[in-house]
Design an enzyme around this catalytic site. Structure first.
Site, PDB file in Angstrom:
ATOM      1  N   LYS A 253       0.832  -1.208   0.000  1.00 42.75           N
ATOM      2  CA  LYS A 253       0.000   0.000   0.000  1.00 42.75           C
ATOM      3  C   LYS A 253       0.871   1.264   0.000  1.00 42.75           C
ATOM      4  O   LYS A 253       0.513   2.275  -0.612  1.00 42.75           O
ATOM      5  CB  LYS A 253      -0.951  -0.026   1.194  1.00 42.75           C
ATOM      6  CG  LYS A 253      -1.912  -1.216   1.168  1.00 42.75           C
ATOM      7  CD  LYS A 253      -2.784  -1.264   2.419  1.00 42.75           C
ATOM      8  CE  LYS A 253      -3.677  -2.493   2.421  1.00 42.75           C
ATOM      9  NZ  LYS A 253      -2.889  -3.757   2.551  1.00 42.75           N
ATOM     10  N   ASP A 313      -4.229  -0.274   8.001  1.00 42.47           N
ATOM     11  CA  ASP A 313      -4.471  -1.703   7.773  1.00 42.47           C
ATOM     12  C   ASP A 313      -4.122  -2.390   9.089  1.00 42.47           C
ATOM     13  O   ASP A 313      -2.985  -2.795   9.313  1.00 42.47           O
ATOM     14  CB  ASP A 313      -3.605  -2.209   6.620  1.00 42.47           C
ATOM     15  CG  ASP A 313      -3.918  -3.639   6.228  1.00 42.47           C
ATOM     16  OD1 ASP A 313      -4.703  -4.289   6.938  1.00 42.47           O
ATOM     17  OD2 ASP A 313      -3.362  -4.125   5.224  1.00 42.47           O
ATOM     18  N   CYS A 366      -7.833  -7.529   6.937  1.00 40.47           N
ATOM     19  CA  CYS A 366      -7.962  -8.695   6.057  1.00 40.47           C
ATOM     20  C   CYS A 366      -8.653  -9.812   6.843  1.00 40.47           C
ATOM     21  O   CYS A 366      -8.116 -10.909   7.003  1.00 40.47           O
ATOM     22  CB  CYS A 366      -6.609  -9.132   5.522  1.00 40.47           C
ATOM     23  SG  CYS A 366      -5.341  -9.433   6.777  1.00 40.47           S
TER      24      CYS A 366
END
Length: 437
Positions: A253, A313, A366
């Site tokens: 990212k 994240d 995730c």
């Protein structure tokens, strides 16, 4: 477990022995394959044997329930775990087309070398030879492997039985390789013979050795699952913006944000993982300020007035990555998820303090568990007066409208099943109002 340097390079013993070590650590030691490898389990192997060991272990763990079902008629009782894993490895290799005599001989030789397993070499020989007599169709008729109950139960509660079965079907397949292009995705797809996905990633069905692919050395792309790449696209970094990538390593990212022209600060707690990030930046010729620090201790004063945008994240269960990491359901049992959920909430709260007025925070995990996605957003909105959930930011190219719910963007392995699926992800774009207090 030691590796045998003297083993002939073409007999497969060294790679199979290493694969069994990886499998045993996951099924008996509750240790992720990545952790076992990081501890040096494959250091003494040649590069081809390292790759083979990882491939074998991954495929056995992906097909472990199917292997157990295939072996069950030939076993009157369960042998010790080390023997059971050897049978599983042999079964998967035979049923996927490897020469049975080579597989049987290798498994018998490995068993004969272990003090705890040498008495079982006759059993392994007999069972695998009987299994090899089964028609290939018998393997194809086996039901799709199911997730362990500790994970399957919460997922069925969240998404329903049919949806979970669809996810399991995708997780049972060898996943394709996704690449994020630094430049023109269509040109990269044509050059590599891959498919340009609707979201902009390039998908390869047969990749081979990644570092040997055209454009690797020149940094024209990097490996990144298509679902993971969507988070940075939702952030939509603009040239000159100051952007913070929290929990940045290994850097997929970060590279997306830098390629968009943003001034990126990439922060991560792990210096080892940041080493990989620096290597990736160097290979692609992209730049970012790299900071080793605890995200919760990164002081707002260090942000020099705050960031225009932050990508968080957050650490999570990683249950969305099982199609690529089938060891996770066996190495984990869910006991640490509560602490991860608390950490995610703390990180959201802290990230909001690092934003400039009018800034935006993209939160993603995730994970396939709503407690690590949808619920986190609901609770963050309740904690912070004026915080809004920008659903319009989620409507990026390639995103299906029904993937977006009131809490954010939900991605699942069974989406794009005909294309090979995708990782499970949750993504939301949050915009604060006036500062709390």
């Amino acid at each position: 477990m030691t590796q045998d340097r003297a083993t002939a390079p073409d007999d497969g013993i060294a790679a199979r022995r290493a694969a069994l070590h990886l499998i045993e650590q996951a099924t008996g030691g509750q240790r992720l394959m990545s952790e076992t490898i990081a501890a040096g389990a494959l250091e003494r192997l040649s590069p081809p044997d390292r790759a083979r060991a990882q491939r074998l272990a991954t495929q056995v763990l992906r097909q472990l329930p199917t292997a157990d079902r295939a072996l069950k008629p030939f076993l009157t009782k369960q042998p010790p775990l080390a023997v059971r894993n050897a049978l599983r490895l042999g079964a998967v290799e035979i049923m996927e087309g490897a020469a049975a005599h080579g597989v049987v001989n290798a498994m018998v030789q490995i068993m004969s070398k272990g003090k705890r397993t040498q008495s079982y070499k006759g059993l392994v020989n007999a069972v695998l030879r009987k299994l090899a007599e089964e028609p290939p169709e018998a393997w194809a008729r086996m039901p799709v492997p199911k997730l362990p109950n500790w994970l399957r139960g919460p997922m069925v509660e969240a998404w329903g039985r049919k949806s979970v079965e669809a996810m399991e079907a995708v997780q049972a397949m060898i996943p394709p390789l996704d690449l994020t292009p630094k430049g023109d995705g269509a040109a990269l797809a044509e050059a590599l013979g891959g498919d340009l996905l609707p979201t902009g990633s390039v998908r390869l069905r047969e990749a081979g050795q990644v570092s040997a692919l055209p454009g690797y050395d020149t940094g024209e792309w990097w490996v990144q699952d298509a679902a993971a790449a969507i988070a940075a696209r939702v952030l939509d970094a603009r040239p000159g913006e100051r952007v913070l990538d929290l929990c940045a390593a290994p850097g997929g990212k970060t590279m997306q944000l830098a390629a968009a022209g943003a001034q990126v600060t990439a922060l991560d707690l792990s210096e080892t993982r940041l080493g990989r990030l620096r290597e990736n930046l160097a290979r692609t010729g992209l730049g970012a300020e790299v900071v080793q620090a605890d995200a919760l201790e990164f002081d707002a004063s260090e942000a020099e007035g705050g960031f225009d945008a932050i990508l968080l994240d957050a650490p999570c269960s990683a249950t969305g990555t099982i199609r690529r990491h089938p060891d996770l359901p066996y190495a984990k049992d869910g006991s640490e998820f509560g602490a991860l959920i608390e950490l995610q909430a703390e990180m959201i709260d802290h990230a909001l303090t690092l934003l400039k007025p009018g800034g935006r925070l993209v939160f993603c995990t995730c994970s396939l568990l709503p407690d690590e996605g949808e619920v986190q957003v609901e609770e963050a909105l309740a904690r912070h007066e004026g915080l809004t959930n920008d659903l319009k930011a989620l409507a990026r190219p390639g995103i299906e409208p029904d993937w977006i719910a009131a809490e954010g963007l939900r991605l699942r392995p069974d989406f794009w099943a005909e294309r090979g699926g995708m990782d499970g992800f949750f993504i939301a774009c949050l915009r604060p109002g006036a500062r709390d207090g």
